[in-house]
Every structure is written in structure tokens, then in C-alpha cells.
Design an enzyme around this catalytic site. Structure first.
Site, PDB file in Angstrom:
ATOM      1  N   LYS A 123      -9.157   3.079   0.414  1.00  0.00           N
ATOM      2  CA  LYS A 123      -8.235   2.871   1.675  1.00  0.00           C
ATOM      3  C   LYS A 123      -8.509   4.113   2.648  1.00  0.00           C
ATOM      4  O   LYS A 123      -7.897   4.335   3.274  1.00  0.00           O
ATOM      5  CB  LYS A 123      -6.889   2.726   1.340  1.00  0.00           C
ATOM      6  CG  LYS A 123      -6.625   1.369   0.217  1.00  0.00           C
ATOM      7  CD  LYS A 123      -5.072   1.176   0.027  1.00  0.00           C
ATOM      8  CE  LYS A 123      -4.997   0.055  -0.882  1.00  0.00           C
ATOM      9  NZ  LYS A 123      -3.657  -0.019  -1.328  1.00  0.00           N
ATOM     10  N   ASP A 127       6.844   0.350  -6.302  1.00  0.00           N
ATOM     11  CA  ASP A 127       6.381  -0.592  -5.566  1.00  0.00           C
ATOM     12  C   ASP A 127       5.182  -1.420  -6.062  1.00  0.00           C
ATOM     13  O   ASP A 127       4.304  -1.139  -6.571  1.00  0.00           O
ATOM     14  CB  ASP A 127       5.873  -0.122  -3.931  1.00  0.00           C
ATOM     15  CG  ASP A 127       5.217  -1.079  -3.131  1.00  0.00           C
ATOM     16  OD1 ASP A 127       5.871  -2.279  -3.153  1.00  0.00           O
ATOM     17  OD2 ASP A 127       3.960  -0.982  -2.703  1.00  0.00           O
ATOM     18  N   THR A 139       0.831  -1.243   0.044  1.00  0.00           N
ATOM     19  CA  THR A 139       0.056  -0.104   0.090  1.00  0.00           C
ATOM     20  C   THR A 139       0.844   1.211   0.117  1.00  0.00           C
ATOM     21  O   THR A 139       1.892   1.161   0.496  1.00  0.00           O
ATOM     22  CB  THR A 139      -0.976   0.025   1.396  1.00  0.00           C
ATOM     23  OG1 THR A 139      -1.975  -0.948   1.087  1.00  0.00           O
ATOM     24  CG2 THR A 139      -1.547   1.304   1.489  1.00  0.00           C
ATOM     25  N   SER A 191       1.783  -1.687  -4.758  1.00  0.00           N
ATOM     26  CA  SER A 191       0.775  -0.291  -5.015  1.00  0.00           C
ATOM     27  C   SER A 191       0.620  -0.276  -6.449  1.00  0.00           C
ATOM     28  O   SER A 191       1.257  -0.532  -7.049  1.00  0.00           O
ATOM     29  CB  SER A 191       1.477   0.942  -4.253  1.00  0.00           C
ATOM     30  OG  SER A 191       1.874   0.565  -2.929  1.00  0.00           O
ATOM     31  N   ASP A 194      -3.439   4.786  -2.611  1.00  0.00           N
ATOM     32  CA  ASP A 194      -3.751   3.966  -4.070  1.00  0.00           C
ATOM     33  C   ASP A 194      -4.958   3.010  -3.841  1.00  0.00           C
ATOM     34  O   ASP A 194      -5.591   3.357  -2.636  1.00  0.00           O
ATOM     35  CB  ASP A 194      -2.466   3.249  -4.300  1.00  0.00           C
ATOM     36  CG  ASP A 194      -2.154   2.085  -3.172  1.00  0.00           C
ATOM     37  OD1 ASP A 194      -2.216   2.168  -2.012  1.00  0.00           O
ATOM     38  OD2 ASP A 194      -2.220   1.093  -3.905  1.00  0.00           O
ATOM     39  N   GLY A 246      -1.754  -2.000   5.436  1.00  0.00           N
ATOM     40  CA  GLY A 246      -1.624  -3.451   6.178  1.00  0.00           C
ATOM     41  C   GLY A 246      -2.718  -4.297   5.787  1.00  0.00           C
ATOM     42  O   GLY A 246      -2.870  -4.397   4.606  1.00  0.00           O
ATOM     43  N   ARG A 248      -4.906  -0.627  -4.777  1.00  0.00           N
ATOM     44  CA  ARG A 248      -4.646  -1.885  -5.261  1.00  0.00           C
ATOM     45  C   ARG A 248      -4.588  -2.578  -3.597  1.00  0.00           C
ATOM     46  O   ARG A 248      -3.943  -2.430  -2.969  1.00  0.00           O
ATOM     47  CB  ARG A 248      -3.300  -1.740  -5.676  1.00  0.00           C
ATOM     48  CG  ARG A 248      -2.777  -3.503  -6.024  1.00  0.00           C
ATOM     49  CD  ARG A 248      -1.435  -3.439  -6.737  1.00  0.00           C
ATOM     50  NE  ARG A 248      -1.542  -3.269  -8.182  1.00  0.00           N
ATOM     51  CZ  ARG A 248      -0.744  -3.288  -9.127  1.00  0.00           C
ATOM     52  NH1 ARG A 248       0.671  -3.704  -8.596  1.00  0.00           N
ATOM     53  NH2 ARG A 248      -0.823  -2.843 -10.258  1.00  0.00           N
ATOM     54  N   SER A 300       3.935   0.077   1.977  1.00  0.00           N
ATOM     55  CA  SER A 300       5.074  -0.479   1.381  1.00  0.00           C
ATOM     56  C   SER A 300       6.003   0.411   0.134  1.00  0.00           C
ATOM     57  O   SER A 300       7.115   0.270  -0.005  1.00  0.00           O
ATOM     58  CB  SER A 300       5.030  -1.890   0.631  1.00  0.00           C
ATOM     59  OG  SER A 300       3.900  -1.811  -0.238  1.00  0.00           O
TER      60      SER A 300
END
Length: 281
Positions: A82, A215, A50, A218, A66, A96, A68, A178
Site C-alpha cells: 500500500k 480493526d 486499511t 487491517s 498494513d 480505500g 491486508r 478504517s
């Protein structure tokens, strides 16, 4: 009496011997022995992905995330939300485990509703922060919820970074997840004090996009939430960084293109247990 005196002397002598300094790797040796001798595979940390962040500007707070959601190496959802509701003037971004972030924010949102009904006043951001940090601290990090809490109350704009173990930091810009390493590089290089709303929105968008492109956990779209005194604006799909590609060829095959060796058709008997007639009037 002599026996008690001897045990006291032995205890006193053992207390004089201090354990060696530095790290203790006894558990590492134990784990290696269990894995080698008994064939027990030790559990590994769950990898989640994330990118979430928040920025304080002149008149309020801008939150971004984001969209995803991943399940290991599989993209489970390309358009999840989110940025969670806490109160009319407070929102919270979660990174998380999706279930942990949903449950934690929903629980605190209910607490804020009860507090607002009981007092008849607008919720303070620090009250939501205290509820979240105490709840996460009680579980010592076993609830996988890294949160970015933002809102505006009578004290002005407030932005908090809440770690899964309950530790809190109050800063003008924060990021978690992340993809936070890529996002923090953008925030640290471009953040300015007393930014305008459009500047803050563009900065959050660039920070989330940096996480999306650097990342694997994400991706997809960029969601923003602008919180000001007396208004909260949710901007879904503010930017689409990973648009779905167009198929270059025709992947439809004619019947009979795939060879098979055997064909068998089985009839399944159906027994009517109950029959109901639906009223369409």
C-alpha cells in the site's frame, strides 16, 4: 404591462418567504417511500479496510501501512503493498479502493517523471500534492482514494493528508483508513518533535499495529518506508502481527471415508485443431 407587474409582485412576495432552517429530510422520506412501495434496494456505502500513517522526524519522513486487502468480508490478499512510488524522494500510502489508489498514484508518478525530465530538477513534494488534490477534487470524492503523501525535498521533510474529496492538511503526523482511530491515539500520545529515526520507526510500527489489532479490515504485516535527503529505504515486513497458525491436527482422510450414492464417468472427446512443435534449442 399589468400582467408583467402582477408576476413581478408575486415573485417579490415569494422571495420574502425564507426556507425553514436546519436539515432537510425530504430525501430520506423519498428513499423510504421508494424502498417500501417499489421494492428498490438503495445502494450502500462500500466498506474498505486499511491503516496507513506517516510521521515527520528530525531528518525525514517515515510512512507505514498494513498489508491486508479485503473484498467485503473476505480477505483477498494478505501481503499487498500500500506504499506507492511517486518519485525517488516521494512515496504515497493509499487507503480505500485498491484500483483507485493504484491508478491515482501511477498517474501522478508519470506526471512527476515528465516534470523531472522537463526541468532537470528534483520533484517537490508540494507539486505531487497539488496534482493529487486537483485530480481528486475534480471527481468530488467519487474516487475512493484516501492518501498520505510524504517526501523530502530542498525545503525539508513534508507530510500531507489528502482526503478523497481533495481537501489537504499538512501536519507532523497523519493517519487514514478504517484503523485510523486506533492509530491516531498512539500517535497523539507518543509523538515528539525532532524524533530520531529509530524512535519514529517504532512509533509508526506501534500505530499500524494498533490498527491491525483493533480493526478487522487491517491485518497481516507492517510495511515501513524511510525517506531522508538523498535516500529512500523500503522496509517490507518490518513486523508480522498476524502470523499464520500451525495446524494442530491431521486433516487428511483415507479414500472411501466419504460415502456417495452414485458414480458416473464421462469421456470427453478431444479434437485436434492445430498442432505445433516447440523448438527447445
Amino acid at each position: 404591462v399589468i400582467l408583467l407587474l402582477n408576476s413581478f409582485v408575486m415573485t417579490s412576495e415569494s422571495c420574502k418567504v425564507l426556507p425553514p432552517g436546519g436539515f432537510s429530510f425530504d430525501n430520506c422520506k423519498r428513499n423510504a417511500f421508494i424502498s417500501a412501495q417499489q421494492g428498490v434496494s438503495l445502494p450502500k456505502a462500500k466498506k474498505t479496510g486499511t491503516t496507513i500513517c506517516g510521521v515527520v522526524f528530525k531528518d525525514g519522513v517515515v510512512l507505514g501501512a498494513d498489508t491486508r486487502a479485503t473484498n467485503g468480508d473476505i480477505i483477498a490478499d494478505k501481503d499487498c503493498q500500500k506504499i506507492h512510488y511517486i518519485a525517488p524522494n516521494i512515496r504515497c500510502c493509499g487507503a480505500g479502493t485498491a484500483a483507485d489508489t493504484e491508478w491515482t498514484t501511477n498517474k501522478v508518478a508519470c506526471d512527476m517523471d515528465l516534470m523531472r525530465l522537463n526541468s532537470g530538477r528534483e520533484n517537490r513534494v508540494v507539486a505531487a500534492m497539488m496534482k493529487l488534490k486537483q485530480y481528486l477534487f475534480n471527481y468530488q470524492g467519487y474516487i475512493s482514494a484516501a492518501l498520505v503523501l510524504g517526501g523530502v525535498d530542498h525545503t525539508g521533510p513534508n507530510l500531507f493528508e489528502i482526503a478523497p474529496n481533495g481537501s489537504v492538511q499538512n501536519m507532523p503526523f497523519v493517519t487514514m483508513g478504517s484503523g485510523s482511530l486506533a492509530a491516531i491515539s498512539v500517535l497523539e500520545s507518543k509523538y515528539k518533535v525532532d524524533m530520531e529515526e529509530e524512535e519514529a520507526k517504532q512509533l509508526v510500527k506501534e500505530a499500524i499495529s494498533a490498527g491491525v489489532f483493533n480493526d478487522l479490515g487491517s491485518g497481516s504485516n507492517v510495511d515501513l518506508c524511510v525517506i531522508k535527503k538523498g535516500s529512500t529505504e523500503m522496509l517490507r515486513h518490518f513486523a508480522t502481527e498476524n502470523p499464520k497458525g500451525i495446524r494442530a491436527g491431521n486433516y487428511q482422510f483415507k479414500k472411501g471415508a466419504t460415502a456417495f450414492k452414485k458414480e458416473k464417468i464421462t469421456k470427453i472427446p478431444v479434437q485436434v485443431v492445430r498442432e505445433e512443435v516447440m523448438d527447445t534449442n
